[in-house]
Design an enzyme around this catalytic site. Structure first.
Site, PDB file in Angstrom:
ATOM      1  N   ASN A   1       1.325   3.970  -3.068  1.00 55.14           N
ATOM      2  CA  ASN A   1       0.985   5.378  -2.872  1.00 55.14           C
ATOM      3  C   ASN A   1       2.113   6.302  -3.304  1.00 55.14           C
ATOM      4  O   ASN A   1       1.872   7.341  -3.926  1.00 55.14           O
ATOM      5  CB  ASN A   1       0.650   5.647  -1.396  1.00 55.14           C
ATOM      6  CG  ASN A   1      -0.785   5.254  -1.065  1.00 55.14           C
ATOM      7  OD1 ASN A   1      -1.574   4.966  -1.954  1.00 55.14           O
ATOM      8  ND2 ASN A   1      -1.112   5.246   0.216  1.00 55.14           N
TER       9      ASN A   1
ATOM     10  N   GLU B   1       0.833  -1.214   0.000  1.00 53.86           N
ATOM     11  CA  GLU B   1       0.000   0.000   0.000  1.00 53.86           C
ATOM     12  C   GLU B   1       0.863   1.258   0.000  1.00 53.86           C
ATOM     13  O   GLU B   1       0.638   2.191  -0.774  1.00 53.86           O
ATOM     14  CB  GLU B   1      -0.916   0.032   1.234  1.00 53.86           C
ATOM     15  CG  GLU B   1      -1.939  -1.106   1.327  1.00 53.86           C
ATOM     16  CD  GLU B   1      -2.980  -1.071   0.215  1.00 53.86           C
ATOM     17  OE1 GLU B   1      -3.042  -0.081  -0.538  1.00 53.86           O
ATOM     18  OE2 GLU B   1      -3.737  -2.061   0.083  1.00 53.86           O
TER      19      GLU B   1
ATOM     20  N   ARG C   1      -8.568   4.065  -7.812  1.00 51.14           N
ATOM     21  CA  ARG C   1      -8.102   3.943  -6.429  1.00 51.14           C
ATOM     22  C   ARG C   1      -9.326   3.773  -5.543  1.00 51.14           C
ATOM     23  O   ARG C   1     -10.379   4.364  -5.780  1.00 51.14           O
ATOM     24  CB  ARG C   1      -7.310   5.187  -5.986  1.00 51.14           C
ATOM     25  CG  ARG C   1      -6.116   5.527  -6.843  1.00 51.14           C
ATOM     26  CD  ARG C   1      -5.209   4.363  -7.083  1.00 51.14           C
ATOM     27  NE  ARG C   1      -4.649   3.852  -5.827  1.00 51.14           N
ATOM     28  CZ  ARG C   1      -4.137   2.645  -5.682  1.00 51.14           C
ATOM     29  NH1 ARG C   1      -4.133   1.791  -6.695  1.00 51.14           N
ATOM     30  NH2 ARG C   1      -3.643   2.269  -4.544  1.00 51.14           N
TER      31      ARG C   1
HETATM   32  N1  LIG Z   1       2.929   9.039  -0.777  1.00 53.96           N
HETATM   33  C1  LIG Z   1       1.904   9.900  -1.011  1.00 53.96           C
HETATM   34  N2  LIG Z   1       2.139  11.097  -1.626  1.00 53.96           N
HETATM   35  C2  LIG Z   1       1.134  11.956  -1.865  1.00 53.96           C
HETATM   36  N3  LIG Z   1      -0.154  11.726  -1.531  1.00 53.96           N
HETATM   37  C3  LIG Z   1      -0.452  10.566  -0.911  1.00 53.96           C
HETATM   38  C4  LIG Z   1       0.548   9.603  -0.622  1.00 53.96           C
HETATM   39  N4  LIG Z   1      -0.026   8.555   0.007  1.00 53.96           N
HETATM   40  C5  LIG Z   1      -1.340   8.857   0.089  1.00 53.96           C
HETATM   41  N5  LIG Z   1      -1.609  10.062  -0.446  1.00 53.96           N
HETATM   42  C6  LIG Z   1      -2.940  10.748  -0.503  1.00 53.96           C
HETATM   43  O1  LIG Z   1      -3.786  10.111   0.437  1.00 53.96           O
HETATM   44  C7  LIG Z   1      -4.958   9.618  -0.221  1.00 53.96           C
HETATM   45  C8  LIG Z   1      -5.458   8.376   0.469  1.00 53.96           C
HETATM   46  O2  LIG Z   1      -4.526   7.308   0.332  1.00 53.96           O
HETATM   47  P1  LIG Z   1      -5.005   5.797   0.417  1.00 53.96           P
HETATM   48  O3  LIG Z   1      -5.825   5.643   1.663  1.00 53.96           O
HETATM   49  O4  LIG Z   1      -3.830   4.934   0.287  1.00 53.96           O
HETATM   50  O5  LIG Z   1      -5.991   5.611  -0.814  1.00 53.96           O
HETATM   51  P2  LIG Z   1      -5.715   5.539  -2.404  1.00 53.96           P
HETATM   52  O6  LIG Z   1      -4.282   5.233  -2.658  1.00 53.96           O
HETATM   53  O7  LIG Z   1      -6.598   4.442  -2.853  1.00 53.96           O
HETATM   54  O8  LIG Z   1      -6.110   6.875  -2.961  1.00 53.96           O
HETATM   55  C9  LIG Z   1      -4.538   9.420  -1.646  1.00 53.96           C
HETATM   56  O9  LIG Z   1      -5.639   9.440  -2.519  1.00 53.96           O
HETATM   57  C10 LIG Z   1      -3.590  10.611  -1.872  1.00 53.96           C
HETATM   58  O10 LIG Z   1      -4.299  11.778  -2.136  1.00 53.96           O
END
Ligand SMILES: Nc1ncnc2c1ncn2[C@@H]1O[C@H](COP(=O)(O)OP(=O)(O)O)[C@@H](O)[C@H]1O
Ligand SMILES: Nc1ncnc2c1ncn2[C@@H]1O[C@H](COP(=O)(O)OP(=O)(O)O)[C@@H](O)[C@H]1O
Lengths: 146, 111, 146, 111
Positions: free
Chosen positions: C52, C48, C106
């Protein structure tokens, strides 16, 4: 040649990391879809170099070992470095059956195995500074097979 | 790696399992030396059937046992070595000083 | 608590490295002799966080992802960092089903899964600078079993 | 991961093999969309029998197909989900909007 992928790994010079290092490099190399034998060759060469850093480079101390690897079309490059004792006479060290630690059951075959399992091997070492081993292996070109 | 010892026909049979690298070679050596002290046997047979990986540390470990047993006129043998590991044995010349067998019961009989 | 082992890994933000990252962390964690379920939890959480960094952190560019991990008695600590876009509103990002990229299929479940599969999760992020995820997991104490 | 498509009873059966992460979810999506265009089917059944790993990218991929098929009154089903992956389905509420089956022939009949 274009680099397809690249990784760097850093870990402590403890003997349980020998198998860890093999798994990491093998699973990185797997992206090039090598044959089982090519993979076994790489694992063996990595194991030799990492073991040398642990036993000869750092002797009874714990230091850091760095591996970096690059993937090209049908080719892998692997560098294994320590910041330990270094090798005073590289010519001698490369000779089959020569070892500085016969009392530790070393066979002196490490560099010979690296050389014959990989397609190139470069050793750079400075006493008191450390040792870097750069190896490459070419994989069979699958695209030309039917 | 797991190691099991068994004595048969006055031979210590060392059943190696897994990856024989420097880490494991050290463990095998320790356990084997302790066992040798207790049992006073003069022959060791290494069974490679379940060894999936070996590097030069395996060679060193076997050579080390060979040298120790030579002092008391003992013997070291190896059985069930598969292709990739065989190459390493060949390169290091071990085939010239240690007895190799392809069949375990033959090894136990002839070593 | 004493650190038993330590490693650092650096690789490019390309999607074929997602499985590579999982294998590396799982094979490092294996030194603590975890259960299969504990290992699966760690693999999922790492997957995960790395995904991301690739999708949200670096979007359409290729950058560097760093993983570092420490092993303690019955405990692993894993940090996953990128130097990409960063997260403006961490509270919102942590909410189940919230995603900034629904058009990319996503699900918004990444952080929720990391939180429930690991024992702790800390997010530090600075817009324009990058994101670091620090997670820990405690393993079942085998020494107390018969 | 390998993907195989088959049509049976007007259902596209997607036989997933290996680890369903973001990398693989993208490939499955591409191939599936191309296949959907050609075949004009309205139902998809994902067979998880040989899936050894899934993260939230798998959820997103299935949810994405569900949303697309909803527009044309289609359906999405899932069969053979094992324990660890089941937890991820449960957490994300997918059990509430997608049909789950434990038996493949039942799935093909009832979806
Ligand atoms: N490494 C990252 N860099 C920038 N934004 C991030 C990162 N990890 C997560 N996010 C932000 O947090 C949101 C939620 O993440 P997550 O719960 O993993 O759901 P998803 O990946 O399905 O969108 C993402 O949609 C993104 O906007
Ligand atoms: N990383 C290293 N640091 C210091 N010395 C080394 C290193 N690698 C190899 N050497 C030296 O080179 C010799 C030959 O190495 P090798 O062929 O691998 O045999 P072995 O490890 O069995 O001794 C070693 O005995 C040691 O003296």
């Amino acid at each position: 040649m274009d680099i397809l992928n690249e990784m760097k790994l850093e870990f402590l010079s403890v003997s349980q990391n020998e198998s860890f290092a093999r798994v990491v490099v093998a699973s990185f190399a797997a992206q090039l879809d090598p044959t089982l034998e090519e993979l076994a060759d790489i694992k063996t060469a990595v194991s030799e170099a990492v073991t040398n850093s642990i036993i000869h480079g750092y002797e009874d101390t714990i230091g850091t070992i760095r591996i970096s690897s690059k993937l090209y079309k049908n080719k892998i490059e692997i560098t294994i470095e320590d910041y330990g004792k270094g090798i005073a006479d590289i010519e001698k060290a490369r000779q089959p059956l020569w070892t500085s630690k016969p009392e530790l059951d070393r066979s002196g075959m490490g560099f010979t195995i690296m050389e014959s399992f990989m397609d190139s091997l470069e050793i750079s070492s400075f006493p008191g500074k450390g040792t870097a081993i750069r190896m490459t292996k070419n994989f069979e070109d699958k695209s030309s097979k039917r | 790696m797991k190691v099991n010892f068994k004595i048969q026909n006055n031979i210590i049979i060392v059943d190696l399992n897994g990856e024989l690298d420097h880490h494991m070679a050290q463990l095998v050596k320790q356990q084997l030396n302790a066992f040798l002290l207790k049992k006073q046997a003069k022959k060791i047979l290494f069974d490679f059937k379940n060894v999936t990986f070996m590097d030069s540390s395996g060679i060193g470990m076997i050579l080390g046992r060979y040298k120790e047993l030579q002092k008391i006129n003992g013997k070291v043998g190896v059985v069930n070595v598969t292709s990739n590991i065989k190459r390493i044995f060949e390169m290091s010349g071990l085939f010239n000083i240690i007895e190799f067998f392809t069949d375990k019961s033959e090894a136990i009989e002839k070593l």
